[in-house]
Write an enzyme that holds these catalytic residues in place. Structure first.
Site, PDB file in Angstrom:
ATOM      1  N   LYS B  79       0.837  -1.059   0.025  1.00 25.26           N
ATOM      2  CA  LYS B  79      -0.030   0.028  -0.088  1.00 25.26           C
ATOM      3  C   LYS B  79       0.940   1.294  -0.084  1.00 25.26           C
ATOM      4  CE  LYS B  79      -3.899   2.006   2.411  1.00 25.26           C
ATOM      5  NZ  LYS B  79      -4.822   2.147   3.737  1.00 25.26           N
ATOM      6  N   SER B 159      -9.869   2.152   2.647  1.00 29.90           N
ATOM      7  CA  SER B 159      -9.066   2.848   1.710  1.00 29.90           C
ATOM      8  C   SER B 159      -8.014   1.935   1.109  1.00 29.90           C
ATOM      9  CB  SER B 159      -8.093   3.728   2.726  1.00 29.90           C
ATOM     10  OG  SER B 159      -7.366   3.007   3.428  1.00 29.90           O
ATOM     11  N   SER B 183     -10.602   0.310   6.853  1.00 28.45           N
ATOM     12  CA  SER B 183      -9.682   0.122   5.364  1.00 28.45           C
ATOM     13  C   SER B 183      -8.949  -0.951   4.852  1.00 28.45           C
ATOM     14  CB  SER B 183      -8.616   1.305   5.692  1.00 28.45           C
ATOM     15  OG  SER B 183      -9.281   2.416   5.685  1.00 28.45           O
TER      16      SER B 183
END
Lengths: 95, 493
Positions: B79, B159, B183
């Site tokens: 990420k 997210s 997330s």
């Protein structure tokens, strides 16, 4: 809690975020909605409840106050938009 | 052969590598091709094929020398919230333009030390603030799934949307995520994969771009429960550089997957049966209860009375912490600088006005407001007190049960662009994931079935603090019973 345009301008200034004049009205409405929704917490009786500071019950660790790192200003300032001689450069602050 | 390699689980790839039936180079090349083939999804902000090949070759050498780590030779996505030395790190924000960290986050460092290979940095909501991946400065991510008979693009959730889409589309064997209010778990549910948020303090936050420091926690995303267990073992561990990292041993999580949950007590929180929940989600939840009962668990209703107040509490605490954390982006030390012709204050305001997207600005303003003089007690302290009540609810429930079963999200993936004009509707995505975040507890989302439209739905299991083993164990049983083997409409390679 209703937030007006002036309040938006004030908190934007506190947060150092430039908000376009044309946006202030819609932001005031959005923030009012969000704060109105948050307001439901006031229904709850929290008398005598300790505010949470950490989800893990632990004592913050302490260490000796000594230098453990450093000595490479070029690496630290490598990403600065503007820098010189191992320092960050900013617009002139003192006349 | 290429697609066979990208379709492997982490456990399968690991075993093939150990037997010498493939190499990290071969595995990595297949995944580099898959990343390229899946560019239409926009799952990656930065691809690092050359670095990946170098890392793969180094891994093959280590293996020859008899030094193989837990993730030896396995290509993964990172990420783009984890700082990676020398590799562009953006947090999906314009304000971090051109930021090349001169240091490595502890979690990514742990994974490289375990032998993992970096395919690239995955897309996310800007500063991890969102549930759709639509707030990214680099554009939204497409979910590789489509509704049956409907080709309109859907969000992957957020997210950690790029990570979820990349893993679901077979671009990466696994990927890292971070979870502040859901997330990891919500995008895992939207993309039909497994996502695990460990206990707060289990993984070091050092070198992860901070959103809300009392909530942020890194975790693994993979296609099976076993894969996430393998990844977490490599990611987790005490780190003196994060003062909230907890110094407890990291167990062998894979060994917890015994499949035996006989006599285990599973709680069903009655407050999670919310108004307007789609019938198919309720159905799946009931099915999950049945699966666990059939496996010998004792399922009982429990009460988490303050559930209803978790979201508003979160939307005070998270923006308050964010407004403080994001004060560091001022055009001085890294990233974007605007308005340098004016005064210092003008430069700050111009840089932050241009550099932050709308949702980030909204949260900074809310956070600044609830922390400002005159409102601090009414909002911020009130929220911290309610947070104590929410944590107490869980503590009391865990006197009676070993784990808690809930749906992961109140809906399946929605269309790109939907809910964008209604922040509160967007926030409601996290209604089932936020309470455990506030209490710092571990949770996993396991794909458990399809909606009537043919989209994946997830079930969530929550555990006691630092008892990820039980979460993995029950998650494994749920996975086995669900036998989820549907694949998305889009597969790379």
């Amino acid at each position: 809690m209703s937030v007006d345009k002036e309040t938006v301008a004030n908190i934007a200034r506190l947060a150092r975020v430039r908000v376009d004049e044309s946006h202030k009205e819609s932001l005031a409405k959005e923030l009012s909605n969000i704060l109105g929704w948050i307001e439901q917490l006031s229904e709850l009786d929290t008398e005598g409840v300790e505010p949470m500071t950490s989800v893990v019950s632990m004592k913050l660790p302490l260490r000796e106050d000594e230098v453990t790192d450093g000595g490479y200003p070029d690496k630290v300032t490598a990403n600065a938009p503007e820098g010189a001689h191992g320092f960050y450069a900013v617009p002139k602050v003192v006349e | 052969m290429m697609s066979e390699l990208t379709n492997l689980t982490i456990a399968e790839a690991r075993d093939l590598l150990a037997k010498g039936e493939t190499s990290s180079k071969e595995l990595t090349e297949a995944h580099i091709a898959a990343v390229e083939a899946a560019r239409s999804l926009n799952a990656f902000i930065t691809e690092t094929p050359e670095k990946a090949l170098q890392m793969a070759e180094a891994s093959d050498k280590r293996r020859k020398a008899g030094e193989a780590g837990v993730l030896e030779g396995l290509p993964i996505g990172m990420k783009d919230l984890f700082c990676t030395e020398g590799v562009l790190t953006t947090a999906a924000s314009h304000i971090l333009d051109g930021f090349h960290p001169t240091y490595e986050s502890t979690v990514s460092r742990n994974m490289w030390n375990a032998g993992a290979v970096l395919l690239g940095k995955t897309n996310l909501d800007e500063f991890a603030m969102g549930s759709s991946n639509m707030t990214s400065h680099y554009g939204g991510v497409e979910n590789p799934w489509r509704k049956s008979g409907d080709n309109r693009p859907l969000v992957p959730g957020g997210s950690s949307g790029g990570s979820a889409a990349a893993v679901a589309a077979r671009c990466a064997l696994g990927a890292t995520g971070t979870d502040t209010g859901g997330s990891i778990r919500q995008p895992a549910a939207f993309c039909g994969i497994v996502g695990m948020k460990p206990t707060y303090g289990r993984c070091s936050r050092w070198g992860i771009v901070a959103f809300a420091s009392s909530l942020d926690q890194a975790g693994p995303m993979g296609r099976t429960v076993r894969d996430t267990a393998i990844m977490l073992e490599a990611m987790a561990g005490y780190d003196a550089k994060d003062s909230t990292s907890v110094n407890v041993p990291v167990p062998n999580y894979e060994a917890a997957l015994s499949g035996d949950i006989k006599g285990m007590k599973i709680g069903i929180p009655k407050e999670y049966r919310i108004d307007g929940m789609p019938a198919e989600i309720d159905q799946l939840w009931l099915q999950g209860i049945k699966w666990l009962e059939e496996a010998g668990a004792e399922v009982m209703e429990i009460s988490l009375p303050h559930t209803h107040y978790a979201l508003p509490t979160y939307y005070i605490i998270a923006p308050a912490e964010a407004s403080s954390n994001l004060a560091r982006y001022d055009g001085v030390r890294y990233g974007l600088r605007e308005g340098a012709d004016g005064s210092l204050d003008e430069m700050y305001e111009a840089t932050r006005g241009k550099g932050f997207g709308m949702e980030v600005q909204r949260r900074i303003l809310i956070g600044t407001y609830v922390l400002s003089a005159g409102y601090y007690d009414a909002y911020y302290n009130k929220a911290r007190k309610v947070r104590s009540l929410i944590a107490r609810d869980f503590a009391q429930a865990y006197e009676k049960v070993d784990a808690i079963l809930t749906p992961t999200a109140p809906s399946a993936a929605f269309g790109m662009g939907d809910k964008m004009d209604d922040p509160i509707a967007m926030y409601l995505n996290d209604v089932f994931t936020v309470p455990a975040s506030l209490a710092g507890l571990p949770g996993i989302s396991v794909p458990a079935g399809l909606s009537q439209d043919g989209l994946p739905l997830g079930l969530q299991l929550l555990g006691k603090a630092f008892d990820e083993e039980t979460v993995f164990k029950v998650g494994g049983v749920l996975e086995e019973a669900a036998g989820f083997d549907a694949t998305p409409a889009f597969l790379a390679a």
